[in-house]
Enzyme design. Structure first.
Site, short mmCIF file in Angstrom:
data_model
loop_
_atom_site.label_atom_id
_atom_site.label_comp_id
_atom_site.label_asym_id
_atom_site.label_seq_id
_atom_site.Cartn_x
_atom_site.Cartn_y
_atom_site.Cartn_z
N ASP A 1 0.82 -1.21 0.00
CA ASP A 1 0.00 0.00 0.00
C ASP A 1 0.86 1.27 0.00
O ASP A 1 1.89 1.33 0.70
CB ASP A 1 -0.87 -0.01 1.26
CG ASP A 1 -1.82 1.16 1.34
OD1 ASP A 1 -2.77 1.18 0.56
OD2 ASP A 1 -1.61 2.05 2.19
N GLU B 1 13.74 -13.97 -0.26
CA GLU B 1 14.20 -15.04 0.64
C GLU B 1 13.26 -16.24 0.54
O GLU B 1 13.58 -17.33 1.00
CB GLU B 1 14.19 -14.54 2.10
CG GLU B 1 15.24 -13.49 2.42
CD GLU B 1 15.04 -12.86 3.81
OE1 GLU B 1 14.21 -13.37 4.60
OE2 GLU B 1 15.71 -11.85 4.08
C1 NOJ Z 1 -4.45 3.16 -0.64
C2 NOJ Z 1 -5.59 2.27 -0.29
O1 NOJ Z 1 -5.98 1.54 -1.42
C3 NOJ Z 1 -6.69 3.16 0.25
O2 NOJ Z 1 -7.90 2.48 0.39
C4 NOJ Z 1 -6.21 3.74 1.55
O3 NOJ Z 1 -7.17 4.66 2.05
C5 NOJ Z 1 -4.87 4.45 1.38
N1 NOJ Z 1 -3.94 3.73 0.57
C6 NOJ Z 1 -4.22 4.68 2.72
O4 NOJ Z 1 -3.69 3.49 3.21
#
Ligand code: NOJ
Length: 533
Positions: A212, A266
């Site tokens: 993310d 790894e």
């Molecule tokens: C991207 C994620 O897909 C989204 O849903 C989230 O609010 C933000 N990153 C923050 O983590």
């Protein structure tokens, strides 16, 4: 009835699973509730694995399931190595991995390294005093002399990306909500702790991670203000009022990705997928000079593209041309953060969109419900859940419309839950899963036939890509492997369109079109066809 009219087979290939796979995104809150709390969970996903096998996808990416106050619906983590009770337990998770693997499905988890919840024990310690050993695990800075934040950065969800902490008299940096303080990845202790999280889940059998907000992992907070964006207009997200030159895609973001990839390597045969964005060049750099960063830096180009054949064909060309040598492409058409594709393209184009996603060169990611032609659901003001919509209302930024529960059947709550669900259930015009499964002309039947064809035609998975035409609202491209050549013919208009190719029709979105087509193809309005010349 949609069916494959002929299947060309070829030798099994040596590509990695993540190159051949169709990845299906499960938004766990909205997939299947098994314990009657109106929110989906792991046991619910397990009961629906056969649906996914039947659909024909190869891997599921599950959005965050870790302990969280759910201020940003799981993207605010308080413990990276456990499961939120709302979703189940680690034992439930282990069972899901075993069941999925037994059915031939890979599991990809979300990994949220850029920020934690403000209730994460690390942050609780960090904010407890300026001298706490974990103080530097987060990004703390003094106020400017006038008391204002250290720079002018705007959070992704609106408002300053700095939050004042009264008790210790400093600001901390938050790229998203104040409740999501940014981790300081320049601190080697943070790196070590977070890289161990990757090991934790891989050791439990997870096949890949979707990382993310990688673009925000190493902001240059001391470089000063971001410059204003001359193209910004008031209807756009406030965060884009400035160019994120110091806050996004810094050189260290790539370095941190390299660290993650090293740990990923790894373990055999794991896939690291990044939530990448920025310029095309920024995204391509996430492959790494030696292809040593992400296996798949998400390609979001289609998420914001106008639904226009020529524009999209151009975008595909640009992307294909920009790919580094040996890099594997990927395509995303929908996810939990944007409007549904059937709404962006118009519902009549849903099958065209699905065929394009599943036949362009590269790994497709299919968002749950798009196989049913689900549109963005209307959400009444009192139903709003998304913190972004709550903070910046009225701009259409809210993500709830794409997050409504899966409509499984004709029962109460469409079989998603025995009680009222956390977001209202909206059934697509083609009906819930149970109805579409019985209807040979349904969107679901079409997507299944498409996936089955893709599985039987190596040219669609590993073949080369060549643009044939993008004129006159028609996008035609060729996929070719050895002596096998296929044409994908997509009519972006609601009028019939002739195309200068002919051959045998292997699959059409028009259930009436059957059998060989020897002459020149005339596409029906909104029709998508795969031809074998
Ligand atoms: C991207 C994620 O897909 C989204 O849903 C989230 O609010 C933000 N990153 C923050 O983590």
């Amino acid at each position: 009835m949609y069916k494959e009219m002929e299947a060309i087979t070829a030798d099994p290939t040596t590509a990695s699973w993540w190159q051949k796979a169709i990845i299906y995104q499960v938004y766990p809150r909205s997939f299947q509730d098994s314990n009657g709390d109106g929110i989906g969970d792991l046991a619910g996903i397990e009961t629906r694995l056969d649906y996914l096998v039947d659909l024909g996808v190869d891997a599921i990416w599950i959005s965050p399931i870790f302990p969280s106050p759910m201020t940003d619906f799981g993207y605010d983590v308080t413990d990276y190595c456990d499961i939120d009770p709302m979703f189940g337990t680690l034992a439930d998770f282990d069972r899901l991995v075993v069941s999925a693997h037994a059915k031939g499905l890979k599991i990809v988890l979300d990994f949220v390294p850029s920020h934690t919840s403000d209730r994460h024990p690390w942050f609780v310690e960090s904010r407890s005093s300026r001298n706490n050993p974990k103080r530097d695990w987060y990004i703390w800075r003094d106020a400017k002399p006038d008391g204002s934040p250290p720079n002018n950065w705007i959070s992704e969800f609106g408002g300053p990306s700095w939050t004042w902490d009264e008790a210790t008299g400093q600001y901390y940096h938050n790229t998203f909500l104040s409740e999501q303080p940014a981790l300081n990845w320049r601190n080697p202790e943070v790196q070590a702790a977070m890289l161990d999280v990757i090991r934790f889940w891989y050791a439990r059998g997870v096949d890949g991670l979707r990382v993310d907000a990688i673009t925000h992992i190493a902001p240059d907070v001391d470089k000063g203000d971001n410059p204003p964006n001359p193209d910004w207009q008031a209807h756009m997200s406030p965060t884009h009022s400035h160019l994120q030159v110091h806050s996004k895609n810094t050189p260290e973001s790539y370095e941190m990705t390299r660290f993650m990839r090293k740990v990923s390597d790894e373990f055999p045969d794991r896939a690291l997928i990044g939530e990448t964005s920025g310029t095309l060049e920024d995204v391509m750099r996430y492959y790494g000079d030696d292809l040593d960063l992400f296996h798949l830096p998400f390609n979001f180009a289609l998420l914001t593209a106008p639904w226009d054949a020529e524009h999209i064909a151009g975008l595909v060309e640009t992307y294909e041309t920009a790919l580094p040598d040996g890099a594997w492409p990927n395509w995303v058409l929908g996810n939990h953060d944007c409007a549904r594709i059937a709404s962006r393209s118009g519902p009549a184009q849903a099958a065209v969109a699905a065929m394009m996603l599943l036949t362009l060169r590269g790994t497709p990611t299919l968002y749950q419900g798009d196989e049913l032609g689900m549109e963005s659901a209307p959400i009444a003001p009192h139903e709003v859940q998304d913190p972004w919509e709550k903070r910046v209302p009225g701009l259409g930024l809210g993500r709830d419309p794409a997050r409504t529960p899966m409509p499984w059947d004709t029962g109460a709550q469409s079989g998603f839950s025995p009680v009222a669900s956390w977001l209202p259930v909206h059934v697509p015009s083609g009906g819930p899963v149970s109805a579409q499964e019985q209807d040979p002309g349904s969107m679901l039947a079409f997507v299944k036939a498409l996936i089955a064809l893709r599985r039987s035609e190596p040219a669609l998975v590993e073949g080369s890509y060549r643009l044939v035409t993008s004129e006159n609202d028609v996008f035609v491209f060729e996929r070719s492997l050895g002596c096998d050549t296929l044409y994908v013919c997509l009519n972006f208009s609601n009028e019939a369109r002739p195309v200068d190719v002919g051959g045998m029709c292997l699959l059409s979105s028009n259930p009436e079109r059957t059998g060989a087509l020897l002459g020149r193809l005339k596409l029906e309005p909104n029709e998508a066809v795969i031809l074998c010349p």
